[in-house]
Design a protein around this motif. Structure first.
Motif, PDB file in Angstrom:
ATOM      1  N   LEU A   2      -4.731   0.289  13.771  1.00 54.85           N
ATOM      2  CA  LEU A   2      -4.051  -0.326  12.631  1.00 54.85           C
ATOM      3  C   LEU A   2      -4.300  -1.818  12.708  1.00 54.85           C
ATOM      4  N   LEU A   3      -5.003  -2.343  11.714  1.00 57.61           N
ATOM      5  CA  LEU A   3      -5.360  -3.757  11.688  1.00 57.61           C
ATOM      6  C   LEU A   3      -4.804  -4.367  10.417  1.00 57.61           C
ATOM      7  N   GLY A   4      -3.726  -5.136  10.543  1.00 57.36           N
ATOM      8  CA  GLY A   4      -3.052  -5.619   9.349  1.00 57.36           C
ATOM      9  C   GLY A   4      -2.551  -4.437   8.547  1.00 57.36           C
ATOM     10  N   ASP A   5      -3.062  -4.277   7.311  1.00 52.24           N
ATOM     11  CA  ASP A   5      -2.667  -3.144   6.482  1.00 52.24           C
ATOM     12  C   ASP A   5      -3.776  -2.097   6.393  1.00 52.24           C
TER      13      ASP A   5
ATOM     14  N   LYS B   1     -10.115 -11.287   9.919  1.00 50.37           N
ATOM     15  CA  LYS B   1     -10.306 -10.107   9.070  1.00 50.37           C
ATOM     16  C   LYS B   1     -10.692  -8.880   9.892  1.00 50.37           C
ATOM     17  N   GLY B   2     -11.055  -9.092  11.152  1.00 50.90           N
ATOM     18  CA  GLY B   2     -11.541  -7.991  11.972  1.00 50.90           C
ATOM     19  C   GLY B   2     -12.998  -7.714  11.677  1.00 50.90           C
TER      20      GLY B   2
ATOM     21  N   LEU C 258     -13.335  -5.717   8.339  1.00 55.30           N
ATOM     22  CA  LEU C 258     -12.520  -4.515   8.249  1.00 55.30           C
ATOM     23  C   LEU C 258     -11.351  -4.633   7.286  1.00 55.30           C
ATOM     24  N   THR C 259     -10.898  -5.844   6.997  1.00 58.32           N
ATOM     25  CA  THR C 259      -9.719  -6.009   6.157  1.00 58.32           C
ATOM     26  C   THR C 259      -9.698  -7.411   5.561  1.00 58.32           C
ATOM     27  N   GLU C 260      -8.793  -7.624   4.651  1.00 61.62           N
ATOM     28  CA  GLU C 260      -8.501  -8.973   4.202  1.00 61.62           C
ATOM     29  C   GLU C 260      -7.695  -9.670   5.290  1.00 61.62           C
ATOM     30  N   THR C 261      -7.663 -10.990   5.255  1.00 60.58           N
ATOM     31  CA  THR C 261      -6.978 -11.738   6.307  1.00 60.58           C
ATOM     32  C   THR C 261      -5.494 -11.393   6.325  1.00 60.58           C
TER      33      THR C 261
ATOM     34  N   ALA D  98     -12.138   4.491   0.311  1.00 61.70           N
ATOM     35  CA  ALA D  98     -10.827   4.675   0.932  1.00 61.70           C
ATOM     36  C   ALA D  98     -10.257   3.365   1.443  1.00 61.70           C
ATOM     37  N   SER D  99      -8.910   3.323   1.546  1.00 59.36           N
ATOM     38  CA  SER D  99      -8.231   2.157   2.101  1.00 59.36           C
ATOM     39  C   SER D  99      -8.220   2.197   3.613  1.00 59.36           C
ATOM     40  N   PHE D 100      -8.880   3.207   4.174  1.00 53.81           N
ATOM     41  CA  PHE D 100      -9.089   3.290   5.612  1.00 53.81           C
ATOM     42  C   PHE D 100     -10.593   3.437   5.818  1.00 53.81           C
ATOM     43  N   SER D 101     -11.051   3.278   7.024  1.00 47.55           N
ATOM     44  CA  SER D 101     -12.481   3.384   7.272  1.00 47.55           C
ATOM     45  C   SER D 101     -12.719   4.008   8.631  1.00 47.55           C
TER      46      SER D 101
END
Length: 303
Positions: free
Chosen positions: A49-52, A128-129, A175-178, A297-300
């Motif tokens: 789980l990285l941020g959201d 952001k990962g 991987l994500t937004e900040t 997807a909102s996951f990866s």
């Protein structure tokens, strides 16, 4: 976590921590720290789980996590020969190579040198990962192994080489937004850890809002407001993401029917499953099974 690493660096008279171990240093703990974290998963599989963002990780995965970025790893400890009947438990091994380093130790004057601009930008963007792949992953993981056994006087040059390899590389993706760590405190970390672990352990069955609210000593209404405020999504949106994530994994790895995957992922009926699956991935389950690589997807999957 910040206190832990500061204490370690001070006691060991070192500016970095690099360890190879069979467990994660903050297992099942949603946390953040001022150190940049670079983790190479030699063996193991689980969820980050990285941020959201929900990310499935497995062996031979390399992840860079920036300072003050909330994250939690939950590694699987076993799998089943028969997933549906949960029979034939097979233990899963975990082996991790993890580097923690605080770039501020180098000082602002050094980091502002023109020669270090690219590396300095990397430390900012790492919030952001980064999922590092291909030849870039091979080079960086080899430098991590070298750093593990290198004498202290070589640490500086290896670190410079390592981070510049990532900064100049073209084989990584964000991987994500900040994420915004300023809204979290130690109480949030403990509460969210409990919520996330409970959900990851129980998503395949029916979860009542009262049950998950009880573990953080809240009434359901207060819990819903709290979770939305801290994560920018409702609890049930988060739960559905986890269930669809698991369904995607089964579609990729098993030949079960869509109906079986639906109920085994925690959904009560096929209609809801198909609707949520299409919303999150942009595909029907059958389309995803044929071509999983291009979903939205909102996951990866960092594999």
């Amino acid at each position: 976590m910040e206190t832990h690493f500061y204490s370690f660096f001070k006691q060991q008279k070192k500016s970095l921590s690099i360890t190879e171990a069979n467990r994660y240093h903050a297992l099942n703990d949603f946390h953040y720290h001022v150190e940049t974290e670079l983790i190479y998963i030699i063996e193991g599989e689980g969820t980050l789980l990285l941020g959201d963002k929900l990310i499935r990780v497995s062996r031979d995965t390399l992840i860079l996590i920036g300072k003050n970025t909330p994250h939690m790893f939950k590694f699987d400890t076993f799998t089943y020969q028969d997933d549906l009947m949960q029979r034939g438990k097979i233990p899963l091994q975990v082996q991790l190579l993890t580097l923690h380093f605080d770039p501020h130790i180098w000082g602002d004057a050094f980091m502002k040198l023109p020669e270090n601009e690219t590396m300095s930008n990397l430390f900012t963007e790492a919030a952001k990962g980064l999922h590092i792949e291909g030849g870039e992953k091979k080079s960086v993981s080899e430098l991590m192994s070298k750093l593990l056994s290198a004498p202290v006087y070589e640490h500086f040059s290896i670190l410079m080489n390592l981070f510049n390899t990532i900064a100049l590389g073209k084989e990584h993706q964000f991987l994500t937004e900040t994420p915004d760590a300023d809204t979290l405190n130690k109480t949030d970390e403990k509460r969210l850890s409990k919520i996330y672990i409970y959900t990851l352990n129980n998503f395949t069955r029916a979860i009542k809002l009262k049950d998950v609210a009880d573990i953080v000593y809240m009434c359901p209404n207060a819990f819903c407001r709290y979770f939305k405020l801290r994560t920018n999504k409702s609890y049930f949106e988060f739960l559905i993401e986890i269930r669809i994530d698991y369904a995607c994994r089964l579609l990729r790895e098993k030949d079960y029917s869509t109906a079986v995957i639906c109920y085994n992922s925690g959904f009560g009926n096929l209609s809801n499953f198909n609707r949520h699956f299409k919303t999150l991935t942009g595909k029907t389950p059958l389309e995803y099974r044929k071509n999983p690589g291009s979903s939205r997807a909102s996951f990866s999957y960092a594999q």
